[in-house]
Design a protein around this motif. Structure first.
Motif, PDB file in Angstrom:
ATOM      1  N   ALA A  98      30.475  24.281  43.050  1.00  0.00           N
ATOM      2  CA  ALA A  98      29.331  24.106  42.147  1.00  0.00           C
ATOM      3  C   ALA A  98      28.599  25.430  41.941  1.00  0.00           C
ATOM      4  O   ALA A  98      28.191  25.755  40.819  1.00  0.00           O
ATOM      5  CB  ALA A  98      28.377  23.052  42.714  1.00  0.00           C
ATOM      6  N   ALA A  99      28.437  26.202  43.004  1.00  0.00           N
ATOM      7  CA  ALA A  99      27.753  27.490  42.884  1.00  0.00           C
ATOM      8  C   ALA A  99      28.578  28.479  42.075  1.00  0.00           C
ATOM      9  O   ALA A  99      28.028  29.304  41.332  1.00  0.00           O
ATOM     10  CB  ALA A  99      27.452  28.059  44.268  1.00  0.00           C
ATOM     11  N   THR A 100      29.887  28.402  42.180  1.00  0.00           N
ATOM     12  CA  THR A 100      30.758  29.305  41.430  1.00  0.00           C
ATOM     13  C   THR A 100      30.634  29.037  39.939  1.00  0.00           C
ATOM     14  O   THR A 100      30.694  29.967  39.124  1.00  0.00           O
ATOM     15  CB  THR A 100      32.219  29.127  41.881  1.00  0.00           C
ATOM     16  OG1 THR A 100      32.294  29.368  43.280  1.00  0.00           O
ATOM     17  CG2 THR A 100      33.141  30.080  41.171  1.00  0.00           C
ATOM     18  N   LYS A 101      30.449  27.793  39.573  1.00  0.00           N
ATOM     19  CA  LYS A 101      30.318  27.449  38.149  1.00  0.00           C
ATOM     20  C   LYS A 101      29.041  28.014  37.536  1.00  0.00           C
ATOM     21  O   LYS A 101      28.935  28.131  36.330  1.00  0.00           O
ATOM     22  CB  LYS A 101      30.371  25.937  37.961  1.00  0.00           C
ATOM     23  CG  LYS A 101      31.761  25.382  38.201  1.00  0.00           C
ATOM     24  CD  LYS A 101      31.802  23.894  38.015  1.00  0.00           C
ATOM     25  CE  LYS A 101      33.206  23.385  38.317  1.00  0.00           C
ATOM     26  NZ  LYS A 101      33.284  21.930  38.162  1.00  0.00           N
ATOM     27  N   THR A 102      28.061  28.384  38.370  1.00  0.00           N
ATOM     28  CA  THR A 102      26.821  28.956  37.847  1.00  0.00           C
ATOM     29  C   THR A 102      26.926  30.452  37.594  1.00  0.00           C
ATOM     30  O   THR A 102      25.998  31.043  37.054  1.00  0.00           O
ATOM     31  CB  THR A 102      25.648  28.698  38.823  1.00  0.00           C
ATOM     32  OG1 THR A 102      25.892  29.398  40.041  1.00  0.00           O
ATOM     33  CG2 THR A 102      25.462  27.217  39.086  1.00  0.00           C
ATOM     34  N   LEU A 103      28.038  31.058  38.014  1.00  0.00           N
ATOM     35  CA  LEU A 103      28.207  32.492  37.793  1.00  0.00           C
ATOM     36  C   LEU A 103      28.282  32.783  36.294  1.00  0.00           C
ATOM     37  O   LEU A 103      28.765  31.960  35.520  1.00  0.00           O
ATOM     38  CB  LEU A 103      29.486  32.988  38.471  1.00  0.00           C
ATOM     39  CG  LEU A 103      29.469  32.999  39.991  1.00  0.00           C
ATOM     40  CD1 LEU A 103      30.860  33.300  40.525  1.00  0.00           C
ATOM     41  CD2 LEU A 103      28.486  34.021  40.497  1.00  0.00           C
ATOM     42  N   ASP A 105      29.543  34.155  32.743  1.00  0.00           N
ATOM     43  CA  ASP A 105      30.848  34.327  32.090  1.00  0.00           C
ATOM     44  C   ASP A 105      31.949  33.448  32.652  1.00  0.00           C
ATOM     45  O   ASP A 105      33.129  33.742  32.456  1.00  0.00           O
ATOM     46  CB  ASP A 105      31.300  35.794  32.138  1.00  0.00           C
ATOM     47  CG  ASP A 105      30.404  36.709  31.330  1.00  0.00           C
ATOM     48  OD1 ASP A 105      29.705  36.197  30.438  1.00  0.00           O
ATOM     49  OD2 ASP A 105      30.400  37.917  31.578  1.00  0.00           O
ATOM     50  N   MET A 106      31.628  32.375  33.336  1.00  0.00           N
ATOM     51  CA  MET A 106      32.675  31.497  33.861  1.00  0.00           C
ATOM     52  C   MET A 106      33.347  30.715  32.733  1.00  0.00           C
ATOM     53  O   MET A 106      34.453  30.239  32.896  1.00  0.00           O
ATOM     54  CB  MET A 106      32.099  30.524  34.898  1.00  0.00           C
ATOM     55  CG  MET A 106      31.779  31.176  36.220  1.00  0.00           C
ATOM     56  SD  MET A 106      33.166  32.013  36.992  1.00  0.00           S
ATOM     57  CE  MET A 106      34.211  30.649  37.420  1.00  0.00           C
ATOM     58  N   GLY A 107      32.693  30.599  31.588  1.00  0.00           N
ATOM     59  CA  GLY A 107      33.259  29.864  30.473  1.00  0.00           C
ATOM     60  C   GLY A 107      34.126  30.719  29.557  1.00  0.00           C
ATOM     61  O   GLY A 107      34.703  30.207  28.605  1.00  0.00           O
ATOM     62  N   ARG A 108      34.209  31.995  29.849  1.00  0.00           N
ATOM     63  CA  ARG A 108      34.993  32.880  28.983  1.00  0.00           C
ATOM     64  C   ARG A 108      36.476  32.607  29.128  1.00  0.00           C
ATOM     65  O   ARG A 108      36.967  32.370  30.224  1.00  0.00           O
ATOM     66  CB  ARG A 108      34.719  34.339  29.341  1.00  0.00           C
ATOM     67  CG  ARG A 108      33.312  34.758  28.985  1.00  0.00           C
ATOM     68  CD  ARG A 108      33.032  36.172  29.351  1.00  0.00           C
ATOM     69  NE  ARG A 108      34.008  37.065  28.743  1.00  0.00           N
ATOM     70  CZ  ARG A 108      34.226  38.302  29.143  1.00  0.00           C
ATOM     71  NH1 ARG A 108      33.550  38.786  30.150  1.00  0.00           N
ATOM     72  NH2 ARG A 108      35.112  39.046  28.549  1.00  0.00           N
ATOM     73  N   GLY A 109      37.160  32.705  28.021  1.00  0.00           N
ATOM     74  CA  GLY A 109      38.598  32.488  28.038  1.00  0.00           C
ATOM     75  C   GLY A 109      39.345  33.792  28.226  1.00  0.00           C
ATOM     76  O   GLY A 109      38.770  34.887  28.244  1.00  0.00           O
ATOM     77  N   THR A 110      40.650  33.674  28.327  1.00  0.00           N
ATOM     78  CA  THR A 110      41.505  34.837  28.536  1.00  0.00           C
ATOM     79  C   THR A 110      41.442  35.781  27.347  1.00  0.00           C
ATOM     80  O   THR A 110      41.420  37.004  27.508  1.00  0.00           O
ATOM     81  CB  THR A 110      42.955  34.388  28.779  1.00  0.00           C
ATOM     82  OG1 THR A 110      42.968  33.442  29.852  1.00  0.00           O
ATOM     83  CG2 THR A 110      43.846  35.547  29.154  1.00  0.00           C
ATOM     84  N   ALA A 111      41.407  35.231  26.131  1.00  0.00           N
ATOM     85  CA  ALA A 111      41.371  36.067  24.929  1.00  0.00           C
ATOM     86  C   ALA A 111      40.100  36.919  24.904  1.00  0.00           C
ATOM     87  O   ALA A 111      40.155  38.111  24.558  1.00  0.00           O
ATOM     88  CB  ALA A 111      41.445  35.199  23.681  1.00  0.00           C
TER      89      ALA A 111
END
Length: 154
Positions: A98-103, A105-111
């Motif tokens: 859960a804490a990692t998801k708050t970092l 740019d976690m939603g950024r894709g590979t592209a």
């Protein structure tokens, strides 16, 4: 033993990690290794190759030692109690996830990441070109100054 819902606020991490996420929170191998070392092997059934008339205890005593023989027997856990013993580890992993998801740019894709890498590589190439230009101008300046100094000394 109840664990606190919110982890205690410690000193800020050098990596700027969010509260509740530290390298210790992510290190699960140490805790898993500790649990597995405490795991008591199930009792071995008497082997069929035991000497006739031998007691089952003698057959067990001649079998290979269990991994827990060098540990404190009072600190061992059985296979049946392993799920309960791993609850702390599971909760630790859930909090870390859960804490990692708050970092950021976690939603950024590979592209997106590949585009940023390409921009950074282009920036590095421009900086290297500028540095190489400055180096060549510096060498030209030093060479011109060296020739001018020789003429003045004559």
């Amino acid at each position: 033993m109840a664990t606190p819902k919110n982890p205690p606020a410690g000193p800020p991490t050098p990596l700027g990690l969010p509260p509740g996420l530290s390298p210790d929170n992510l290190d699960t191998l140490t805790e898993l290794s500790s649990l597995l070392s405490r795991l008591r092997a199930p009792p071995a059934p008497p082997s069929a190759s035991a000497a006739p008339g031998a007691t089952p205890a003698a057959a067990v005593a001649t079998s290979a030692p269990t991994p827990s023989t060098h540990h404190d027997p009072a600190n061992t856990i059985s296979i049946q109690s392993l799920p309960m013993a791993t609850d702390v580890l599971k909760h630790k992993l859930q909090r870390s996830r859960a804490a990692t998801k708050t970092l950021p740019d976690m939603g950024r894709g590979t592209a997106d990441q590949e585009a940023e890498v390409a921009e950074l590589e282009a920036r590095i190439a421009r900086q290297r070109a500028v540095l190489e230009g400055l180096r060549s101008k510096g060498l030209d300046f030093a060479a011109a100054r060296g020739q001018a100094g020789d003429k003045m000394e004559e």
